[in-house]
Design an enzyme around this catalytic site. Structure first.
Site, PDB file in Angstrom:
ATOM      1  N   HIS A  97       0.842  -1.206   0.000  1.00 57.23           N
ATOM      2  CA  HIS A  97       0.000   0.000   0.000  1.00 57.23           C
ATOM      3  C   HIS A  97       0.880   1.260   0.000  1.00 57.23           C
ATOM      4  CE1 HIS A  97      -3.238   2.781   1.317  1.00 57.23           C
ATOM      5  NE2 HIS A  97      -2.257   3.326   2.017  1.00 57.23           N
ATOM      6  N   GLU A  98       1.917   1.263   0.840  1.00 59.33           N
ATOM      7  CA  GLU A  98       2.815   2.432   0.881  1.00 59.33           C
ATOM      8  C   GLU A  98       3.565   2.579  -0.441  1.00 59.33           C
ATOM      9  OE1 GLU A  98       2.157   4.405   3.095  1.00 59.33           O
ATOM     10  OE2 GLU A  98       1.153   3.063   4.494  1.00 59.33           O
ATOM     11  N   HIS A 101       1.570   4.466  -2.903  1.00 57.28           N
ATOM     12  CA  HIS A 101       1.666   5.933  -2.857  1.00 57.28           C
ATOM     13  C   HIS A 101       2.863   6.425  -3.683  1.00 57.28           C
ATOM     14  CE1 HIS A 101      -1.564   6.669  -0.115  1.00 57.28           C
ATOM     15  NE2 HIS A 101      -1.042   5.942   0.855  1.00 57.28           N
ATOM     16  N   HIS A 105       2.831   8.959  -6.926  1.00 57.48           N
ATOM     17  CA  HIS A 105       3.704  10.119  -7.052  1.00 57.48           C
ATOM     18  C   HIS A 105       4.406  10.102  -8.411  1.00 57.48           C
ATOM     19  CE1 HIS A 105       6.677  12.971  -4.799  1.00 57.48           C
ATOM     20  NE2 HIS A 105       5.949  13.583  -5.699  1.00 57.48           N
TER      21      HIS A 105
HETATM   22 ZN   LIG Z   1      -1.922   5.292   2.585  1.00 56.63          ZN
END
Ligand SMILES: [Zn+2]
Length: 225
Positions: A97-98, A101, A105
């Site tokens: 999940h991280e 991100h 980006h």
């Molecule tokens: Zn998150």
């Protein structure tokens, strides 16, 4: 604080408590459930980043419980020790999940950028909301209510924009984990449960912020009568 305040605030607070309980029970269950591929959270995130060409992006271990995050300014992934080291469905899910991100980006995903732009404004609004009661003595009631409306509108907007960012990071995570074979199709349901439980905490935060905004809007309407 009147009964009316609780009318607006209670749904968000109750959902928040439920979401915290749900997250900790789901996480505690699946941090013990080994992932068949045997990868740690850090290894899974590394594979996802490398595949996207982000081979130079560091993945660092940080202390604390569920402190995992992507830092867009440092362009680095930070994983809590538990998720960094554990070879479990929960660890791999959170780490992916991280990484999601970081992919947002890289793709210049618009809601992420909007959210990043709002961070300093929201930080200011949050500290202003604490000083609001003190300000009331100087400004008088009508102006303080208006100031509260503006402050909580900013905070609510931030929490609303957080939702697509979080849901999108999780859906990117699932696609990558399955594509790379880090998670097997029969494991994906369990991993989705961890990610959904985490997402619910953001829904609760949004509901709390909107509830506060509605309360001050109601006060503002009345102050103009
Ligand atoms: Zn998150």
């Amino acid at each position: 604080m009147t009964w009316e305040y609780w009318l607006f605030a209670l749904p968000g607070i109750l959902l928040g408590l439920y979401a915290q309980m749900k997250l900790s029970s789901t996480y505690n269950r699946y941090i013990r459930e080994p992932v068949a591929s045997g990868l740690t959270g850090a290894e899974a995130a590394r594979e996802i980043l490398d595949r996207a060409g982000l081979t130079n992006m560091p993945i660092e271990e940080v202390g604390g419980h569920l402190t995992d995050h992507y830092d867009p300014r440092k362009k680095a992934l930070f994983l809590s020790s538990e998720n960094y080291r554990s070879r479990s469905l929960a660890a791999v899910g959170v780490a992916a999940h991280e990484a999601g991100h970081a992919l947002q980006h890289k793709d210049a995903y618009a809601p992420l950028h909007l959210r990043m732009m709002l961070v300093p404004v929201t930080q200011f609004a949050s500290s202003a909301s604490i000083g609001l009661m003190l300000l009331g003595f100087v400004l008088g009631m009508a102006k303080i209510v208006l100031a509260a409306v503006v402050i909580f509108a900013i905070i609510a907007l931030f929490q609303i924009i957080t939702l697509p960012v979080e849901f999108n990071a999780s859906s990117r995570a699932k696609v990558q984990l399955l594509d790379l074979g880090i998670v097997q199709p029969q494991e994906s349901h369990a991993m989705s449960r961890v990610l959904s439980a985490a997402a619910l905490t953001y829904v609760a935060a949004m509901l709390q912020a909107v509830g506060q905004l509605l309360y001050f809007l109601a006060l503002f309407n009345r102050s103009r009568d």
